[in-house]
Scaffold this active site. Structure first.
Site, PDB file in Angstrom:
ATOM      1  N   GLN A  33       0.831  -1.209   0.000  1.00  0.00           N
ATOM      2  CA  GLN A  33       0.000   0.000   0.000  1.00  0.00           C
ATOM      3  C   GLN A  33       0.868   1.262   0.000  1.00  0.00           C
ATOM      4  O   GLN A  33       1.831   1.356   0.749  1.00  0.00           O
ATOM      5  CB  GLN A  33      -0.905   0.015   1.239  1.00  0.00           C
ATOM      6  N   TYR A  67      -5.529 -12.948  -1.875  1.00  0.00           N
ATOM      7  CA  TYR A  67      -4.815 -11.832  -2.513  1.00  0.00           C
ATOM      8  C   TYR A  67      -3.840 -11.253  -1.482  1.00  0.00           C
ATOM      9  O   TYR A  67      -3.865 -10.071  -1.169  1.00  0.00           O
ATOM     10  CB  TYR A  67      -5.778 -10.757  -3.030  1.00  0.00           C
ATOM     11  N   GLU A  73      -1.622 -16.026  -3.145  1.00  0.00           N
ATOM     12  CA  GLU A  73      -1.223 -14.876  -3.969  1.00  0.00           C
ATOM     13  C   GLU A  73      -0.643 -15.413  -5.272  1.00  0.00           C
ATOM     14  O   GLU A  73      -0.033 -16.483  -5.285  1.00  0.00           O
ATOM     15  CB  GLU A  73      -0.176 -14.058  -3.197  1.00  0.00           C
ATOM     16  N   ASP A 130      -8.585  -8.882  -0.168  1.00  0.00           N
ATOM     17  CA  ASP A 130      -8.136  -7.548  -0.566  1.00  0.00           C
ATOM     18  C   ASP A 130      -7.810  -7.598  -2.068  1.00  0.00           C
ATOM     19  O   ASP A 130      -6.649  -7.604  -2.463  1.00  0.00           O
ATOM     20  CB  ASP A 130      -6.889  -7.168   0.258  1.00  0.00           C
ATOM     21  N   CYS A 173     -10.688  -1.412  -3.031  1.00  0.00           N
ATOM     22  CA  CYS A 173     -10.190  -0.119  -3.537  1.00  0.00           C
ATOM     23  C   CYS A 173     -11.110   0.394  -4.649  1.00  0.00           C
ATOM     24  O   CYS A 173     -10.756   1.322  -5.364  1.00  0.00           O
ATOM     25  CB  CYS A 173      -8.759  -0.246  -4.043  1.00  0.00           C
TER      26      CYS A 173
END
Length: 456
Positions: A283, A312, A333, A381, A408
């Site tokens: 981030q 994720y 991931e 996420d 997001c």
């Protein structure tokens, strides 16, 4: 009938989800940059379609008391700060409204508890990563940002929302590239060597990584360039080269080379140390990412008996932040370097109850289900495109009590929540978090609970 170059008087009645002013005239909806609700303007028509049009401000006849008058227009023209002309408290209100509107329009949820947006005390200079194109402008190598909807580079020296040290590294590197006469990339001709500069800086550690994105492997006088950089910035721990010879907008190619130091930098988040590799997702606003993840942890109401799926998982930031509170963390991931980072990060922090696999999330879930592994809390996420329908089905098949969704993109989050509702989950509450002050982007944490679960 309105046509291009007509100038009319309009009132701005709303903001679009991308922060453009919205006006209505002669049955059309117009989108106008740098215009805020309540403002009266003379608008020049730029383009008209059947139902919508685009305009620009010719003159302000009345301005909003929410307008930030001090913004350099370059930040609006490039989209670096496409909401920077709006006062910060009003930005936070706008972002909460975005989340509420998405839930209502896309998922049909009118009564969701959407809390006030969590914001920053100092909403500037927060970005820990810069990705800056390098081009020739007026016969000189420049670094800056493309004007919106174009590939015309606007030279910029102060990026406003970036860590100021990152700006210094970019300018110093730009000057070295000029001095060593290294040719900038030309998209049309597909000539030149240096395409982009990418710089990361640890928020707490101050460690710096510089990535030179080039069209071919050989860089003239690279040893001298590296030497000057580390002399000027002793905090540089990593200088990487990425080779991208393909046309298009992708910043990175597949080929990585280490020019100096190590292939990662280290930073801290929520008390853990993290190694961050060049291609790994991390981030860009560390201060607010900690608030975002802490919100997800608080929403999840974790106990020592919980088994958590971190989907994720990136470099493990969320899963490793909760590992010490729960029985087991399973992470998945698709980026191999990030999985390697997450395993290393678990080791660095002495965490033994977190395991990570490199796979598509749906595939990993199916494998875990076959092994009888059924986490009761799922943390997701995903990227902006949200979750796939197959992931939602597979994760629902695990029958977790809670799904904590970090998003997001409010639109894809609302779409996915609707699908989870069809699988027997209920939306409990939503917390918008401002990870990207001065821009229209908003993150949010949503808590979903299985309807027949005892979890509260």
């Amino acid at each position: 009938m309105l046509k291009k170059n007509d100038v009319i008087e309009v009132e701005i009645v709303d903001l679009s989800h991308e922060g453009a002013g919205v006006a209505k005239a002669e049955g059309l909806v117009f989108f106008v940059e740098n215009a805020l609700p309540g403002e009266l303007i003379r608008m020049r028509v730029l383009k008209v379609n059947k139902k919508i049009g685009f305009g620009k401000v010719e003159e302000f006849l009345r301005t909003s008391d929410q307008r930030n008058q001090n913004l350099d227009m370059a930040y609006l023209r490039t989209g670096i700060a496409d909401l920077g002309h709006l006062s910060y408290p009003a930005q936070l209100d706008f972002k909460r409204k975005q989340v509420k509107d998405s839930l209502y329009k896309i998922a049909g949820i009118a009564d969701a508890e959407v809390l006030p947006t969590l914001g920053m005390d100092e909403p500037l200079h927060y970005r820990n990563k810069a990705q800056v194109p390098v081009r020739r402008v007026k016969d000189q190598l420049e670094t800056g940002f493309f004007r919106k909807h174009s590939h015309d580079l606007l030279p910029i020296e102060d990026f406003y929302i970036q860590d100021p040290v990152i700006d210094q590294v970019i300018l110093f590197t730009r000057d070295l590239l000029r001095r060593f006469d290294i040719k900038p990339y030309d998209e049309k001709e597909r000539t030149g060597l240096i395409r982009s500069l990418v710089v990361r800086r640890g928020h707490y550690s101050g460690e710096i990584m510089v990535i030179l994105v080039t069209t071919r492997p050989k860089i003239f006088r690279i040893d001298q360039l590296v030497e000057r950089l580390i002399e000027a910035f002793p905090a540089i721990k990593s200088i990487m080269q990425n080779i991208n010879d393909q046309p298009g907008n992708a910043i990175f190619g597949k080929d990585w080379r280490m020019l100096y130091g190590q292939d990662y930098i280290t930073d801290q988040m929520l008390g853990n140390d993290f190694q961050i590799a060049a291609p790994a997702f991390y981030q860009v606003n560390t201060e607010m990412a900690e608030k975002l993840y802490q919100t997800a942890i608080d929403f999840s109401g974790l106990t020592a008996e919980d088994m958590v799926l971190d989907a994720y998982s990136g470099i493990g930031t969320i899963g490793l932040s909760v590992a010490k509170q729960v029985k087991q963390v399973y992470g998945v991931e698709v980026i191999p370097e990030a999985v390697e980072n997450s395993r290393k990060n678990a080791e660095i922090n002495g965490i033994t109850n977190a395991s990570y696999v490199c796979a598509a999330a749906e595939k990993a879930i199916q494998d875990w289900l076959k092994e009888g592994i059924r986490p009761n809390v799922i943390l997701v996420d995903p990227p902006r495109k949200g979750l796939t329908a197959s992931f939602i089905k597979a994760s629902s098949a695990m029958q977790p009590d809670k799904i904590t969704y970090i998003s997001c993109n409010p639109a894809t989050m609302a779409r996915d929540i609707k699908l989870y509702q069809e699988q027997g989950y209920t939306l409990k509450q939503v917390q918008p978090v401002d990870l990207f002050p001065q821009t229209h982007h908003v993150e949010a944490v949503s808590l979903l609970i299985r309807a027949d679960s005892s979890a509260k």
